[in-house]
Scaffold this active site. Structure first.
Site, mmCIF file in Angstrom:
data_model
loop_
_atom_site.group_PDB
_atom_site.id
_atom_site.type_symbol
_atom_site.label_atom_id
_atom_site.label_comp_id
_atom_site.label_asym_id
_atom_site.label_seq_id
_atom_site.Cartn_x
_atom_site.Cartn_y
_atom_site.Cartn_z
ATOM 1 N N GLY A 15 0.778 -1.242 0.000
ATOM 2 C CA GLY A 15 0.000 0.000 0.000
ATOM 3 C C GLY A 15 0.803 1.282 0.000
ATOM 4 C CB SER A 16 4.189 2.310 -1.050
ATOM 5 O OG SER A 16 4.274 1.953 -2.404
ATOM 6 N NE ARG A 68 -11.477 -14.358 -13.087
ATOM 7 C CZ ARG A 68 -10.299 -13.846 -12.757
ATOM 8 N NH1 ARG A 68 -10.205 -12.698 -12.124
ATOM 9 N NH2 ARG A 68 -9.184 -14.470 -13.053
ATOM 10 N NE ARG A 94 -8.090 -12.571 -7.684
ATOM 11 C CZ ARG A 94 -7.728 -13.848 -7.831
ATOM 12 N NH1 ARG A 94 -6.530 -14.243 -7.450
ATOM 13 N NH2 ARG A 94 -8.560 -14.716 -8.365
ATOM 14 C CB VAL A 95 -7.708 -9.865 -14.094
ATOM 15 C CG1 VAL A 95 -8.497 -9.446 -15.328
ATOM 16 C CG2 VAL A 95 -6.206 -9.856 -14.388
ATOM 17 C CG ASN A 110 -4.135 -0.239 -12.717
ATOM 18 O OD1 ASN A 110 -3.942 -0.516 -11.532
ATOM 19 N ND2 ASN A 110 -3.505 -0.878 -13.692
ATOM 20 C CG HIS A 112 1.128 -1.373 -15.555
ATOM 21 N ND1 HIS A 112 0.852 -2.649 -15.108
ATOM 22 C CD2 HIS A 112 2.105 -1.506 -16.500
ATOM 23 C CE1 HIS A 112 1.606 -3.507 -15.777
ATOM 24 N NE2 HIS A 112 2.371 -2.845 -16.616
HETATM 25 C C1 GRF Z 1 3.078 -0.862 -7.679
HETATM 26 O O1 GRF Z 1 4.307 -1.009 -8.339
HETATM 27 C C2 GRF Z 1 1.952 -0.705 -8.661
HETATM 28 O O2 GRF Z 1 2.319 -0.016 -9.811
HETATM 29 C C3 GRF Z 1 1.668 -2.136 -9.023
HETATM 30 O O3 GRF Z 1 1.782 -2.847 -7.807
HETATM 31 C C4 GRF Z 1 2.684 -2.140 -6.942
HETATM 32 C C5 GRF Z 1 1.932 -1.858 -5.677
HETATM 33 O O4 GRF Z 1 2.747 -1.285 -4.681
HETATM 34 N N1 GRF Z 1 0.368 -2.253 -9.655
HETATM 35 P P1 GRF Z 1 2.095 -0.677 -3.367
HETATM 36 O O5 GRF Z 1 1.196 -1.764 -2.769
HETATM 37 O O6 GRF Z 1 1.305 0.536 -3.767
HETATM 38 O O7 GRF Z 1 3.246 -0.354 -2.474
#
Ligand code: GRF
Length: 206
Positions: A15-16, A68, A94-95, A110, A112
């Site tokens: 959760g950063s 799902r 999860r997708v 999102n 990524h």
């Molecule tokens: C991040 O690199 C995000 O881009 C990817 O999963 C990671 C999650 O990191 N989808 P955090 O849980 O937010 O620290």
């Protein structure tokens, strides 16, 4: 300021990025507030972060459900209960199927950790290293029914160094994630925009 938009955040891990959003939402002029956090993983550290910030949270494990559809119905019900305007995926692993997407689209975001459309999916830092790219980065996008295919709101690039491994590259990208994710959310919520083909065009308010 207009009333803040209500945001629900889906997480699976540390959760950063959630923390970066919590911190950004502390600003008086941030156009959104986080009204709830859902983790599909019991004991995810992201849940601690929600607790510390006094944000309601729920664990909805995909393992509790037969398929799902039932899992996603539970997610949708919780998010509706919180009356969210936007859904933010912050490391949610999860997708999501079209059923979920259609319940909230286009208001699903999102982050990524690659420069899309290169390297969608998982394991992307290693994939970038294996390919030999010299630049990687991160992308904030609207979520559509594909995997990491939605219209792009913001991107940031970082160099790939000769001595990088997946962890060192991920750490360099993460710094940029924490910067562009709150900024992109601020932008998409507070500025009028429209889609031209798959391009997001922001119209400066008069
Ligand atoms: C991040 O690199 C995000 O881009 C990817 O999963 C990671 C999650 O990191 N989808 P955090 O849980 O937010 O620290």
């Amino acid at each position: 300021m207009a009333e803040r938009q209500r945001v629900g955040v889906l997480v699976s891990g540390r959760g950063s990025n959630l923390q970066a959003l919590i911190d950004a939402a502390g600003a008086a002029d941030f156009p959104a507030r986080i009204v709830g956090v859902i983790s599909n993983k019991r004991g995810a550290y992201a849940l601690e972060r929600a607790r510390a910030a006094d944000i309601p949270s729920a664990t909805i494990s995909h393992r509790q459900f037969e398929g799902r559809a039932a899992f996603e119905e539970a997610l949708i019900a919780q998010l509706r209960d919180w009356q969210v305007d936007w859904v933010v995926l912050a490391g949610f692993m999860r997708v999501l199927t079209p059923t979920f997407i259609r319940a909230f689209a286009p208001r699903i975001l999102n982050i990524h950790p690659s420069l899309l459309p290169a390297f969608p999916g998982v394991g992307v830092q290693q994939a970038a290293l294996d390919y030999g790219v010299r630049v990687s980065g991160c992308t904030v996008h609207l979520v559509d029914e594909g995997t990491d295919t939605g219209p792009i709101i913001a991107q940031a690039a970082v160099p790939v160094r000769d001595d990088d491994n997946a962890e060192s590259l991920a750490a360099r990208i993460l710094v940029e994630e924490h910067r562009i994710f709150p900024a992109a959310i601020r932008q998409i919520i507070s500025k009028p925009w429209r889609l031209v083909g798959r391009r997001i065009v922001f119209e400066d308010a008069p």
